[in-house]
Design a protein around this motif. Structure first.
Motif, PDB file in Angstrom:
ATOM      1  N   PRO A 250      34.083  24.083 -61.342  1.00 29.85           N
ATOM      2  CA  PRO A 250      34.933  22.905 -61.508  1.00 29.85           C
ATOM      3  C   PRO A 250      34.877  22.263 -62.897  1.00 29.85           C
ATOM      4  O   PRO A 250      35.273  21.119 -63.055  1.00 29.85           O
ATOM      5  CB  PRO A 250      34.360  21.948 -60.462  1.00 29.85           C
ATOM      6  CG  PRO A 250      32.898  22.245 -60.467  1.00 29.85           C
ATOM      7  CD  PRO A 250      32.806  23.741 -60.692  1.00 29.85           C
ATOM      8  N   ARG A 251      34.430  23.026 -63.875  1.00 30.54           N
ATOM      9  CA  ARG A 251      34.430  22.489 -65.236  1.00 30.54           C
ATOM     10  C   ARG A 251      35.832  22.586 -65.827  1.00 30.54           C
ATOM     11  O   ARG A 251      36.556  23.545 -65.570  1.00 30.54           O
ATOM     12  CB  ARG A 251      33.421  23.260 -66.091  1.00 30.54           C
ATOM     13  CG  ARG A 251      31.969  23.057 -65.646  1.00 30.54           C
ATOM     14  CD  ARG A 251      31.032  24.061 -66.280  1.00 30.54           C
ATOM     15  NE  ARG A 251      31.252  25.396 -65.752  1.00 30.54           N
ATOM     16  CZ  ARG A 251      30.718  26.509 -66.278  1.00 30.54           C
ATOM     17  NH1 ARG A 251      29.977  26.418 -67.365  1.00 30.54           N
ATOM     18  NH2 ARG A 251      30.951  27.677 -65.727  1.00 30.54           N
ATOM     19  N   PRO A 252      36.241  21.615 -66.642  1.00 32.10           N
ATOM     20  CA  PRO A 252      37.624  21.557 -67.124  1.00 32.10           C
ATOM     21  C   PRO A 252      37.913  22.554 -68.242  1.00 32.10           C
ATOM     22  O   PRO A 252      37.056  22.857 -69.073  1.00 32.10           O
ATOM     23  CB  PRO A 252      37.763  20.120 -67.635  1.00 32.10           C
ATOM     24  CG  PRO A 252      36.369  19.759 -68.049  1.00 32.10           C
ATOM     25  CD  PRO A 252      35.459  20.433 -67.056  1.00 32.10           C
ATOM     26  N   ILE A 253      39.152  23.024 -68.248  1.00 33.65           N
ATOM     27  CA  ILE A 253      39.634  23.961 -69.265  1.00 33.65           C
ATOM     28  C   ILE A 253      40.964  23.454 -69.813  1.00 33.65           C
ATOM     29  O   ILE A 253      41.844  23.058 -69.044  1.00 33.65           O
ATOM     30  CB  ILE A 253      39.844  25.369 -68.686  1.00 33.65           C
ATOM     31  CG1 ILE A 253      38.558  25.913 -68.059  1.00 33.65           C
ATOM     32  CG2 ILE A 253      40.352  26.332 -69.757  1.00 33.65           C
ATOM     33  CD1 ILE A 253      38.775  27.200 -67.292  1.00 33.65           C
ATOM     34  N   MET A 254      41.110  23.488 -71.132  1.00 29.21           N
ATOM     35  CA  MET A 254      42.406  23.266 -71.770  1.00 29.21           C
ATOM     36  C   MET A 254      42.802  24.539 -72.493  1.00 29.21           C
ATOM     37  O   MET A 254      42.058  25.039 -73.346  1.00 29.21           O
ATOM     38  CB  MET A 254      42.364  22.105 -72.775  1.00 29.21           C
ATOM     39  CG  MET A 254      43.683  21.897 -73.513  1.00 29.21           C
ATOM     40  SD  MET A 254      43.599  20.666 -74.849  1.00 29.21           S
ATOM     41  CE  MET A 254      43.478  19.164 -73.881  1.00 29.21           C
ATOM     42  N   GLY A 277      40.588  27.718 -62.289  1.00 32.66           N
ATOM     43  CA  GLY A 277      40.508  26.687 -61.267  1.00 32.66           C
ATOM     44  C   GLY A 277      40.727  25.311 -61.867  1.00 32.66           C
ATOM     45  O   GLY A 277      40.805  25.146 -63.083  1.00 32.66           O
ATOM     46  N   GLU A 278      40.791  24.317 -61.024  1.00 32.92           N
ATOM     47  CA  GLU A 278      40.943  22.934 -61.473  1.00 32.92           C
ATOM     48  C   GLU A 278      39.591  22.368 -61.889  1.00 32.92           C
ATOM     49  O   GLU A 278      38.561  22.805 -61.406  1.00 32.92           O
ATOM     50  CB  GLU A 278      41.538  22.085 -60.343  1.00 32.92           C
ATOM     51  CG  GLU A 278      42.941  22.492 -59.928  1.00 32.92           C
ATOM     52  CD  GLU A 278      44.000  22.118 -60.954  1.00 32.92           C
ATOM     53  OE1 GLU A 278      43.665  21.395 -61.927  1.00 32.92           O
ATOM     54  OE2 GLU A 278      45.148  22.554 -60.791  1.00 32.92           O
ATOM     55  N   PRO A 279      39.621  21.384 -62.806  1.00 28.09           N
ATOM     56  CA  PRO A 279      40.766  20.835 -63.545  1.00 28.09           C
ATOM     57  C   PRO A 279      41.150  21.731 -64.729  1.00 28.09           C
ATOM     58  O   PRO A 279      40.292  22.340 -65.352  1.00 28.09           O
ATOM     59  CB  PRO A 279      40.252  19.476 -64.017  1.00 28.09           C
ATOM     60  CG  PRO A 279      38.775  19.655 -64.142  1.00 28.09           C
ATOM     61  CD  PRO A 279      38.370  20.634 -63.086  1.00 28.09           C
ATOM     62  N   LYS A 280      42.444  21.772 -65.011  1.00 27.58           N
ATOM     63  CA  LYS A 280      42.923  22.623 -66.097  1.00 27.58           C
ATOM     64  C   LYS A 280      44.169  22.015 -66.717  1.00 27.58           C
ATOM     65  O   LYS A 280      44.925  21.296 -66.055  1.00 27.58           O
ATOM     66  CB  LYS A 280      43.221  24.028 -65.584  1.00 27.58           C
ATOM     67  CG  LYS A 280      44.244  24.079 -64.445  1.00 27.58           C
ATOM     68  CD  LYS A 280      44.399  25.490 -63.903  1.00 27.58           C
ATOM     69  CE  LYS A 280      45.382  25.524 -62.725  1.00 27.58           C
ATOM     70  NZ  LYS A 280      45.523  26.897 -62.178  1.00 27.58           N
TER      71      LYS A 280
END
Length: 341
Positions: A250-254, A277-280
């Motif tokens: 669940p770690r964010p990716i941009m 996965g989210e957040p993205k």
């Protein structure tokens, strides 16, 4: 006027016609095979060939010109088989460290401007060069297979320098692809920005072949993969960020990509985004070339990255991620994490 003599020509036998046709066909097959192998050799040689810098190539900007308190640092790669060079830029009030991962055959100077801006936003910065790609050259390179070990060495060094700081990553091109694979197996990384990442090793080679030779890569796929294993020790399917990106949640990716990219197919960004996965978040910039989004709108680029890291490294609580030994073992067996043994 010339007059041809009345000469009788013997009719060729069926046996002679058959063997002549087979000989011609065999020649065509051999020639085609040689051409396919030749293209495969050219692709692998271009990809892995050592580079030699000109004498004045190092005469460029440094942290000194930008007034940054940078330290020249070095640290071992994951397996301690070589030393990786970089700059560490400490910030007195930082509670976070951002690792900046440059691209294929790129130097740490190429991303120094962004490093300065992220440092001013209150982060420690560790920027490094992949071994053989930057100022240390003259040895063969790969497209992420060996480089992941440099990235993991950078993660270990960042933890050592500031154990309590939360870690974020910004990667470009090959460095973005490596950052995806490395983040998937580094639970201490809390947030990732990947700019112009390729989805798979095969896809970026296929895109280059289709744009330069105007031929389908399927013709050269098997031979190129075999030559890559022979010359560099790995296969295409051992470098696949697309397979790894789902493990980051669940770690964010941009994800960031220019839609006019001539190096990495912009469609790869959509594939990576779908698999994540989210957040993205996904930023697709029209009419922008490879790694050019920053240059198309510097202010917006820095604003979005600053807000992204402020939210996930400063304001949000840390995300707890566990990677079990079984998961690591499985990833070794399927080729997801190269050179981990």
């Amino acid at each position: 006027m010339f007059k041809f003599a009345n000469v009788r020509h013997p009719r060729p036998s069926l046996k002679r016609l058959l063997w002549g046709s087979l000989g011609t066909g065999a020649g065509v097959v051999v020639g085609a095979a040689a051409g396919i192998i030749g293209v495969g050799l050219y692709i692998v040689d271009t990809l892995t060939r050592p580079k030699h810098l000109a004498a004045f190539a190092l005469y460029t900007f440094s942290p000194f010109e930008l007034g940054l308190p940078a330290e020249d640092v070095s640290f071992p790669s994951l397996h301690n088989d070589h030393v990786v060079n970089g700059w560490y830029i400490p910030h007195a009030e930082a509670t976070s460290t951002i690792i900046v991962s440059p691209g294929y055959r790129s130097t740490k100077t190429d991303v120094l401007g962004l490093c300065a801006l992220l440092w001013k936003a209150g982060h420690n910065i560790l920027v490094f060069e992949y071994y053989g790609h930057g100022t240390v050259v003259g040895m063969p390179v790969t497209l992420g297979y060996r480089e992941i070990n440099d990235f993991l060495g950078a993660v270990a060094y960042a933890r050592k320098r500031s154990p309590e700081a939360r870690l974020g990553v910004v990667g470009y091109s090959m460095g973005a692809a490596v950052s995806i694979m490395g983040t998937a197996r580094s639970p201490e990384i809390q947030a990732l920005v990947a700019d112009s990442a390729f989805a798979t090793h095969r896809s970026v080679v296929e895109y280059a072949v289709s744009r330069t030779l105007h031929l389908p890569f399927v013709i050269f796929d098997w031979a190129t993969d075999l030559i890559l294993w022979w010359r560099a020790g790995y296969h295409f399917n051992q470098v696949e960020p697309l397979r790894d990106i789902g493990r980051i949640t669940p770690r964010p990716i941009m994800l960031i990509h220019g839609m006019k990219d001539s190096i990495v197919d912009p469609h790869d960004a959509a594939l990576l985004y779908k698999a994540a996965g989210e957040p993205k978040e996904l930023w697709l910039a029209p009419d922008v070339e490879h790694c050019g989004v920053y240059f198309s709108d510097r202010a917006e680029y820095v604003r979005l990255l600053t807000e992204f890291f402020d939210l996930y490294l400063k304001k949000s609580p840390p995300v707890q991620v566990e990677i079990t030994s079984n998961e690591l073992t499985d990833s070794i067996h399927n080729g997801s994490y190269p050179l981990i043994s």
